[in-house]
Design an enzyme around this catalytic site. Structure first.
Site, PDB file in Angstrom:
ATOM      1  N   ASP A   1      -3.718  -2.210   6.525  1.00 44.29           N
ATOM      2  CA  ASP A   1      -2.837  -1.538   5.579  1.00 44.29           C
ATOM      3  C   ASP A   1      -1.529  -2.318   5.404  1.00 44.29           C
ATOM      4  O   ASP A   1      -0.968  -2.837   6.374  1.00 44.29           O
ATOM      5  CB  ASP A   1      -2.547  -0.141   6.143  1.00 44.29           C
ATOM      6  CG  ASP A   1      -1.761   0.725   5.185  1.00 44.29           C
ATOM      7  OD1 ASP A   1      -2.280   0.997   4.099  1.00 44.29           O
ATOM      8  OD2 ASP A   1      -0.630   1.118   5.535  1.00 44.29           O
TER       9      ASP A   1
ATOM     10  N   GLU B   1      -4.928  -5.126   2.360  1.00 47.16           N
ATOM     11  CA  GLU B   1      -4.380  -4.232   1.350  1.00 47.16           C
ATOM     12  C   GLU B   1      -3.004  -4.796   0.998  1.00 47.16           C
ATOM     13  O   GLU B   1      -2.005  -4.496   1.641  1.00 47.16           O
ATOM     14  CB  GLU B   1      -4.269  -2.792   1.867  1.00 47.16           C
ATOM     15  CG  GLU B   1      -4.032  -1.792   0.752  1.00 47.16           C
ATOM     16  CD  GLU B   1      -2.632  -1.166   0.760  1.00 47.16           C
ATOM     17  OE1 GLU B   1      -2.258  -0.573  -0.265  1.00 47.16           O
ATOM     18  OE2 GLU B   1      -1.922  -1.265   1.775  1.00 47.16           O
TER      19      GLU B   1
HETATM   20  C1  GLC Z   1      -0.812   1.847   1.925  1.00 49.37           C
HETATM   21  C2  GLC Z   1      -1.628   3.097   1.715  1.00 49.37           C
HETATM   22  C3  GLC Z   1      -0.757   4.173   1.157  1.00 49.37           C
HETATM   23  C4  GLC Z   1       0.372   4.425   2.114  1.00 49.37           C
HETATM   24  C5  GLC Z   1       1.109   3.136   2.438  1.00 49.37           C
HETATM   25  C6  GLC Z   1       1.984   3.328   3.625  1.00 49.37           C
HETATM   26  O1  GLC Z   1      -0.354   1.335   0.728  1.00 49.37           O
HETATM   27  O2  GLC Z   1      -2.724   2.826   0.886  1.00 49.37           O
HETATM   28  O3  GLC Z   1      -1.480   5.343   0.927  1.00 49.37           O
HETATM   29  O4  GLC Z   1       1.265   5.328   1.546  1.00 49.37           O
HETATM   30  O5  GLC Z   1       0.237   2.094   2.797  1.00 49.37           O
HETATM   31  O6  GLC Z   1       1.208   3.380   4.792  1.00 49.37           O
END
Ligand code: GLC
Ligand code: GLC
Length: 651
Positions: free
Chosen positions: A284, A326
């Site tokens: 993430d 991500e």
């Molecule tokens: C990522 C997740 C999102 C979250 C963010 C903070 O972007 O997909 O849902 O709010 O991280 O953890």
């Protein structure tokens, strides 16, 4: 020289480790450690070489890898070996993913295990179960504010339930994807609590400052992620009397990766989940891992070094496991998360293709593919052994992160065009049947993103309300068209739960105090299993969408040209409503699929130029392999019906 030093250090470490690993069969571990240690050492040294305790930290890192290797179940070790031999296995067109919330889809993990047949019915064989770890009831950010990285939250069940689910998926050859939230913890995590009690070891796990001096310097260049609900990047913590860096929500404390202890903890946690059966780990918010005054604190070089080091460590202990980055960042930046200056991916093997996602939405709103065609050219080629995750919707908002220059080249003014898109998708624009809501509105810059479910954004919600069969038809066609694009583009298509049956916005979040401030909850539905049953009844909305996607997934699996080996040739069509590219079977270059999508409400023509003809029609006549039918032709031109796509091959 370096090599010699690393060699000596490794020997010292292994000697110290001897008593702990006696009697273990570590043949594969040693081979992989030997192969990767020079790289691990160099990266670890680049990041932490200035510290007095460098050797000690390196020792702890190797111990961590060895311990997790010894804990790795034999079945998974066997898989590692198979995947090492067949190292491009995930580039195949056979994989189709779905992302879901465990509670939204099936209440809990036990129940999720009973729903596995649904994935197989559709053809999905990669499941991303979004965060199921312990997190506070109040402040959870949908599970991304973790208070214990090694414990399943009791609302989802137990670790045993998860192990059973993982085993069930494995038996059916379905890949399991789990999150590791690398960038931050909840303020209720044990480390944060100890820090609050004054424990300096744990204060050093985060970024903390006694006054505004440093935070103010950071703020000069750091953008805000949630400007409306969590403005600024620091939070004052009463009692501890310090400013803590909180880039996301105020209760999500950013981890300090300039401290090697943090890195080692997170390697340990990543391997822990690999050992609990994650085939793929979704990392993430990777763009945020390194903070530097004077920068945006995104995409810093050190963030990449950390990911490379993480990958190398994983290669030693659990080499069959893949990473998803991500990183919802600019196209040139996102490709770097595969690794820079390399041939093979050396950071994350998979990355979210947010560029393609946002461009597809632009084409929906404008009915034109000018920006899509322009913007996709900015998407760099991938490295080998790297692939995209192509998606239309996910649990997050839609950011309009395309390049300003591309917007200009497509003939629009950047600010006005983004404004138009937000108005369009939030239904402010006259001609729009979209039912989205703004997300993350920034009063200072005017920026905003978009929330809403796929079905509601393409107008299905409004069409159903009106009971207008033509509008319902159009919305369904758009849903199918968009999937036709992500399934043929190259990469792993990632469906979002509920989209396959046309799930519209869920407005109940407004009544829930914990959710009402965050419009993303409108597209995080409780899956309606009664509605899902309608997929088996003919002529229902559900069956029309579900059957189309099911067929698409099945056809796609059979088409080697859809595997992902940088085997895509973009086609510049003169027609501004069409998006078209050729996919080429890497083994047989004459085996090609011409993909064309029409984003307009009217039929469109595409001339088959000579180049195309030699590639496609020389050996026979065109067939749309998705429908099995011949495409409509007028004279020498293809005719593509409104909101329709073809996957054309010559037969
Ligand atoms: C990522 C997740 C999102 C979250 C963010 C903070 O972007 O997909 O849902 O709010 O991280 O953890
Ligand atoms: C590859 C992988 C194996 C996976 C299989 C699925 O062969 O090595 O782990 O199960 O693909 O088809």
């Amino acid at each position: 020289m370096y090599e010699q030093v690393s060699h000596t250090l490794l020997n010292e470490i292994l000697i110290k480790l001897q008593p702990d690993i006696k009697g273990e069969n570590l043949r594969h571990f040693y081979t992989r450690l030997g192969a990767n240690f020079y790289s691990i050492y160099s990266l670890f040294h680049l990041l932490y070489g200035g510290r007095d305790d460098f050797n000690e930290q390196a020792q702890r890192l190797v111990e961590t890898m060895a311990r997790q290797y010894m804990l790795r179940p034999d079945e998974l070790k066997q898989r590692d070996i198979e995947r090492e031999k067949d190292h491009n296995w995930f580039l195949s067109q056979e994989w189709t993913g779905m992302a879901l919330y465990c509670d939204g889809f099936a209440d809990d993990l036990k129940n999720l295990k009973t729903k596995v047949g649904y994935f197989q019915d559709l053809g999905v064989n990669m499941v991303h179960v979004m965060p199921i770890l312990k997190c506070p009831k109040e402040h959870s950010d949908g599970g991304y504010a973790v208070s214990d990285f090694r414990e399943v939250d009791d609302r989802y069940g137990t670790m045993k339930d998860l192990d059973r689910l993982a085993a069930e998926l494995r038996k059916r050859n379905i890949l399991l994807t789990l999150d590791v939230v690398l960038n931050h913890t909840s303020d209720e995590h044990e480390w944060a609590q100890k820090a609050q009690q004054g424990d300096e070891t744990y204060q050093d796990y985060y970024y903390m400052f006694p006054n505004r001096e440093i935070p103010d310097m950071f703020e000069e260049t750091m953008p805000e992620i949630f400007p409306d609900t969590a403005p600024g990047n620091f939070t004052w913590v009463e009692g501890m009397d310090k400013w803590v860096m909180t880039v996301f929500k105020t209760f999500q404390w950013d981890l300090n990766y300039s401290n090697p202890a943090v890195f080692i903890e997170m390697v340990d946690i990543t391997l822990f989940w690999a050992n609990h059966g994650a085939d793929i780990v979704r990392l993430d918010a990777v763009a945020f891992l390194w903070k530097k005054i004077g920068s945006t604190c995104q995409n810093e070089r050190e963030a990449h070094l950390i990911l490379q080091l993480m990958k190398d460590c994983c290669q030693v202990t659990a080499p069959g496991v893949l990473f998803i980055a991500e990183a919802i960042v600019a196209p040139v930046e996102v490709a770097k998360y595969f690794g820079e200056d390399a041939i093979h991916a050396k950071e994350c093997e998979i990355a979210y293709n947010a560029t393609f996602m946002a461009l597809l939405w632009d084409a929906v709103a404008t009915k034109s593919t000018k920006l899509l065609n322009q913007g996709i050219k900015s998407l760099p080629d991938k490295l080998e052994r790297a692939t995209w995750l192509n998606y239309i919707r996910c649990h997050d908002d839609i950011g309009l992160g395309f390049d300003d220059e591309d917007i200009r080249l497509a003939g629009y003014a950047p600010y006005d065009h983004r404004r138009f898109l937000i108005d369009y998708f939030t239904g402010e624009f006259d001609d729009s049947a979209a039912r989205g809501k703004p997300f993350g509105h920034n009063a200072k810059t005017g920026d905003a993103r978009i929330s809403g479910s796929l079905a509601s954004l393409v107008g299905l919600e409004v069409a159903l309300e009106k009971g207008d069969p033509n509008e319902i038809d159009d919305a369904i066609k758009l849903i199918i068209l968009l999937h036709g694009m992500i399934m043929s583009f190259g990469g792993i298509p990632l469906l979002y739960y509920g989209d396959e049956i046309g799930t519209t916005n869920d407005y109940r979040y407004i009544e829930d105090e914990r959710k009402s401030g965050d419009t993303r909850w409108m597209h995080r539905p409780t899956f309606d299993w009664k509605k899902a049953e309608l997929r088996n009844r003919s002529h229902t909305v559900e069956s029309r969408i579900f059957k189309a996607l099911k067929k698409m997934i099945a056809v796609r699996r059979e088409i080697p040209a859809f595997a992902d080996f940088n085997n895509r040739e973009l086609r510049d069509s003169d027609n501004p409503h069409l998006f078209s590219f050729c996919r080429v079977n890497p083994q047989h270059v004459s085996d090609r699929v011409l993909v064309v999508g029409n984003f307009d409400a009217h039929p469109q023509h595409m001339e088959l130029d000579n180049q195309l003809k030699t590639g496609i029609t020389e050996y026979g006549q065109l067939v749309d392999i998705y429908s099995g039918e011949r495409p409509a032709m007028f004279k020498d031109a293809l005719v593509i019906p409104p909101y329709h796509f073809y996957w054309l091959q010559s037969r």
